[in-house]
Design an enzyme around this catalytic site. Sequence first.
Site, PDB file in Angstrom:
ATOM      1  N   ARG A 241       2.790   7.993   9.433  1.00 17.56           N
ATOM      2  CA  ARG A 241       2.547   9.409   9.158  1.00 17.56           C
ATOM      3  C   ARG A 241       1.453   9.992  10.052  1.00 17.56           C
ATOM      4  NH1 ARG A 241       4.484  11.629   3.949  1.00 17.56           N
ATOM      5  NH2 ARG A 241       5.842   9.924   3.394  1.00 17.56           N
TER       6      ARG A 241
ATOM      7  N   GLU B 180      -2.115   4.932   3.353  1.00 17.78           N
ATOM      8  CA  GLU B 180      -2.075   3.543   2.888  1.00 17.78           C
ATOM      9  C   GLU B 180      -3.459   2.941   2.636  1.00 17.78           C
ATOM     10  OE1 GLU B 180      -0.349   4.732   5.453  1.00 17.78           O
ATOM     11  OE2 GLU B 180       1.773   4.414   4.956  1.00 17.78           O
TER      12      GLU B 180
ATOM     13  N   ASP C 152       0.796  -1.230   0.000  1.00 17.55           N
ATOM     14  CA  ASP C 152       0.000   0.000   0.000  1.00 17.55           C
ATOM     15  C   ASP C 152       0.825   1.276   0.000  1.00 17.55           C
ATOM     16  OD1 ASP C 152       1.121  -0.121   2.495  1.00 17.55           O
ATOM     17  OD2 ASP C 152      -0.696  -0.842   3.479  1.00 17.55           O
TER      18      ASP C 152
ATOM     19  N   HIS D 113      13.633   4.820  12.376  1.00 16.64           N
ATOM     20  CA  HIS D 113      13.312   5.023  10.958  1.00 16.64           C
ATOM     21  C   HIS D 113      14.001   6.298  10.462  1.00 16.64           C
ATOM     22  CE1 HIS D 113      10.805   5.585   7.360  1.00 16.64           C
ATOM     23  NE2 HIS D 113      10.326   4.359   7.535  1.00 16.64           N
TER      24      HIS D 113
ATOM     25  N   HIS E 299       6.907   4.763  12.751  1.00 15.66           N
ATOM     26  CA  HIS E 299       7.102   5.616  11.569  1.00 15.66           C
ATOM     27  C   HIS E 299       5.806   6.117  10.944  1.00 15.66           C
ATOM     28  CE1 HIS E 299       5.699   2.878   8.379  1.00 15.66           C
ATOM     29  NE2 HIS E 299       6.151   1.915   9.141  1.00 15.66           N
TER      30      HIS E 299
ATOM     31  N   GLU F  33      -0.408  -9.099  -1.081  1.00 14.24           N
ATOM     32  CA  GLU F  33      -0.913  -8.567   0.198  1.00 14.24           C
ATOM     33  C   GLU F  33      -2.169  -7.711  -0.050  1.00 14.24           C
ATOM     34  OE1 GLU F  33       0.877  -5.478   3.029  1.00 14.24           O
ATOM     35  OE2 GLU F  33       1.728  -7.322   3.818  1.00 14.24           O
TER      36      GLU F  33
HETATM   37  C1  UD1 Z   1       6.872   4.817   3.486  1.00 18.20           C
HETATM   38  C2  UD1 Z   1       5.452   4.453   3.032  1.00 18.20           C
HETATM   39  C3  UD1 Z   1       4.710   3.704   4.141  1.00 18.20           C
HETATM   40  C4  UD1 Z   1       5.527   2.520   4.632  1.00 18.20           C
HETATM   41  C5  UD1 Z   1       6.909   2.988   5.039  1.00 18.20           C
HETATM   42  C6  UD1 Z   1       7.780   1.811   5.432  1.00 18.20           C
HETATM   43  C7  UD1 Z   1       4.229   5.946   1.509  1.00 18.20           C
HETATM   44  C8  UD1 Z   1       3.441   7.197   1.369  1.00 18.20           C
HETATM   45  N1  UD1 Z   1       4.695   5.677   2.744  1.00 18.20           N
HETATM   46  O1  UD1 Z   1       6.771   5.776   4.531  1.00 18.20           O
HETATM   47  O2  UD1 Z   1       3.473   3.220   3.631  1.00 18.20           O
HETATM   48  O3  UD1 Z   1       4.871   1.934   5.735  1.00 18.20           O
HETATM   49  O4  UD1 Z   1       7.545   3.658   3.927  1.00 18.20           O
HETATM   50  O5  UD1 Z   1       8.930   2.200   6.104  1.00 18.20           O
HETATM   51  O6  UD1 Z   1       4.454   5.247   0.548  1.00 18.20           O
HETATM   52  N2  UD1 Z   1      14.290   8.318   4.302  1.00 18.20           N
HETATM   53  C9  UD1 Z   1      15.669   8.240   4.181  1.00 18.20           C
HETATM   54  N3  UD1 Z   1      16.232   7.044   3.810  1.00 18.20           N
HETATM   55  C10 UD1 Z   1      15.497   5.925   3.579  1.00 18.20           C
HETATM   56  C11 UD1 Z   1      14.107   6.008   3.743  1.00 18.20           C
HETATM   57  C12 UD1 Z   1      13.525   7.213   4.085  1.00 18.20           C
HETATM   58  O7  UD1 Z   1      16.372   9.209   4.383  1.00 18.20           O
HETATM   59  O8  UD1 Z   1      16.067   4.870   3.257  1.00 18.20           O
HETATM   60  C13 UD1 Z   1      13.677   9.625   4.661  1.00 18.20           C
HETATM   61  C14 UD1 Z   1      13.710  10.651   3.518  1.00 18.20           C
HETATM   62  O9  UD1 Z   1      13.885  11.923   4.068  1.00 18.20           O
HETATM   63  C15 UD1 Z   1      12.330  10.509   2.899  1.00 18.20           C
HETATM   64  C16 UD1 Z   1      11.504  10.296   4.162  1.00 18.20           C
HETATM   65  O10 UD1 Z   1      12.289   9.431   4.978  1.00 18.20           O
HETATM   66  O11 UD1 Z   1      11.900  11.627   2.161  1.00 18.20           O
HETATM   67  C17 UD1 Z   1      10.123   9.727   3.937  1.00 18.20           C
HETATM   68  O12 UD1 Z   1      10.155   8.579   3.113  1.00 18.20           O
HETATM   69  P1  UD1 Z   1       8.778   8.112   2.402  1.00 18.20           P
HETATM   70  O13 UD1 Z   1       9.054   6.863   1.630  1.00 18.20           O
HETATM   71  O14 UD1 Z   1       8.153   9.252   1.689  1.00 18.20           O
HETATM   72  O15 UD1 Z   1       7.829   7.797   3.616  1.00 18.20           O
HETATM   73  P2  UD1 Z   1       7.955   6.821   4.833  1.00 18.20           P
HETATM   74  O16 UD1 Z   1       7.517   7.574   6.041  1.00 18.20           O
HETATM   75  O17 UD1 Z   1       9.268   6.151   4.825  1.00 18.20           O
HETATM   76  N1  UDP Z   2      12.682  -3.916   9.703  1.00 19.13           N
HETATM   77  C1  UDP Z   2      14.042  -4.015   9.456  1.00 19.13           C
HETATM   78  N2  UDP Z   2      14.891  -3.189  10.171  1.00 19.13           N
HETATM   79  C2  UDP Z   2      14.455  -2.281  11.063  1.00 19.13           C
HETATM   80  C3  UDP Z   2      13.048  -2.176  11.284  1.00 19.13           C
HETATM   81  C4  UDP Z   2      12.196  -2.993  10.590  1.00 19.13           C
HETATM   82  O1  UDP Z   2      14.485  -4.841   8.662  1.00 19.13           O
HETATM   83  O2  UDP Z   2      15.275  -1.583  11.654  1.00 19.13           O
HETATM   84  C5  UDP Z   2      11.758  -4.762   8.921  1.00 19.13           C
HETATM   85  C6  UDP Z   2      10.763  -5.552   9.734  1.00 19.13           C
HETATM   86  O3  UDP Z   2      11.271  -6.820  10.040  1.00 19.13           O
HETATM   87  C7  UDP Z   2       9.564  -5.646   8.803  1.00 19.13           C
HETATM   88  C8  UDP Z   2       9.676  -4.389   7.953  1.00 19.13           C
HETATM   89  O4  UDP Z   2      11.000  -3.894   8.113  1.00 19.13           O
HETATM   90  O5  UDP Z   2       9.652  -6.760   7.932  1.00 19.13           O
HETATM   91  C9  UDP Z   2       8.677  -3.366   8.397  1.00 19.13           C
HETATM   92  O6  UDP Z   2       8.936  -2.151   7.769  1.00 19.13           O
HETATM   93  P1  UDP Z   2       8.310  -0.783   8.261  1.00 19.13           P
HETATM   94  O7  UDP Z   2       7.943  -0.884   9.693  1.00 19.13           O
HETATM   95  O8  UDP Z   2       9.250   0.286   7.830  1.00 19.13           O
HETATM   96  O9  UDP Z   2       7.025  -0.650   7.321  1.00 19.13           O
HETATM   97  P2  UDP Z   2       5.527  -1.211   7.426  1.00 19.13           P
HETATM   98  O10 UDP Z   2       5.588  -2.686   7.566  1.00 19.13           O
HETATM   99  O11 UDP Z   2       4.871  -0.534   8.582  1.00 19.13           O
HETATM  100  O12 UDP Z   2       4.923  -0.763   6.119  1.00 19.13           O
END
Ligand code: UD1
Ligand code: UDP
Length: 376
Positions: free
Chosen positions: A218, A135, A99, A248, A216, A121
Amino acid sequence: MNSKAVVLIIFGTRPEAIKLFPVVHALQARGDVAVRVLVTGQHRQMLDQVLQIGEIVPDHDLNVMAPDQSLDTLTAKLLTGIGAVMDAEKPARVIVQGDTATAMVGALAAYYRKIPVSHVEAGLRSYDIYQPWPEEVNRKIIGTIADQHFAPTEVSAAALRAEAIGEAGIHVTGNTVIDALHWVTDKIAADPALASGLSALEVRFKGKRIIGVTTHRRENFGEGMENIASAIGEIAAREDVAVIFPVHLNPNVRKVMDARLGSNPNVAMIEPLDYPHFARLLAISHIMLTDSGGVQEEAPALGKPVLVMRDTTERPEGVTAGTAKLVGTDRERIVAEVSTLLDNEATYSTMARAHNPFGDGRAAIRIAGLVADACR
Ligand code: UD1
Ligand code: UDP
């Protein structure tokens, strides 16, 4: 002449990568379709960690991540980038997972080209469009477009039926996260050094019960994150516990946690763990405190009580099985629920029973078979 149908697998964030690398492996092992992997780079470091351990070499990488970018900017970049790759690869079918923005836009770009979509999923619903946000709407959009819906459980299949999705397109496969967990567990068994990076913390916190934390969402940004930080600080004031918290990379999480918990000696705030080390954290934790979707699926499989810092969940199976409990983001409630689990042995042992409502570890093989059949 290459007569194999091209299947384009699209993902961009850590959880999608964890849940799709088993599908990539399973499709590659069959050899009857041409597998192409498109990563959007919605996440960078957290995605690359999974690509490395999951042994995935992408065919395309859009590298769209920018610090703290808006949903508008992200979505716009994804749509043009994914569309261009589809025009070049001309896939017979596209696979998306879950999602995220990447998954929703991947399905939309495929729809614009009348390419059929398989959704891994499928059918998770909270029935509240702002929790989780965005999501819940993303997965409903994908559900409208997809013709193959891989529901992890009967609960998610029933949600799809209630939306009048045809029975022929619904397949209960299990969740591929269990496949990924089995795969990484086997890998660690063969090479324990892959998960040995937590040993210094394990020595430092010897004799204490570990609480593993991730957050994490939003919809929890702002007040919710502040409450979560306060609750963790209060819990960590106990001598008999220690918190291990891989934070995160989203700056909206990090700035709050750094400011509120940075100097707490009983809280180890660490960088995101690669998947073997996170599996190790799950193994050594007494309780998981999280708002993550994936962790709600992994913790029950390992018999770890999971307290979910959300008001709703699209994964009620863990709650029904008794391993998960929704505790919201109120500071006092979080502290009270963690304290009950720490102090009441009977409550703890009722929750600490292994359940596997999310699958048997063979979801990816089932999905690969159904995708390949649909390409004939
Ligand atoms: C995203 C997904 C969320 C998912 C989550 C898993 C959307 C809208 N959100 O949220 O559904 O549950 O990922 O973790 O698709 N960033 C880094 N390095 C990384 C990753 C993120 O620096 O490797 C920082 C960046 O500043 C980036 C911000 O996190 O702009 C937000 O990342 P984004 O993918 O937009 O949203 P998440 O909150 O990570
Ligand atoms: N995870 C990971 N390292 C971390 C935190 C989470 O590998 O430091 C894994 C965790 O085992 C799970 C997935 O990341 O499989 C969950 O990701 P996240 O919580 O970012 O996203 P969500 O599942 O809420 O979309």
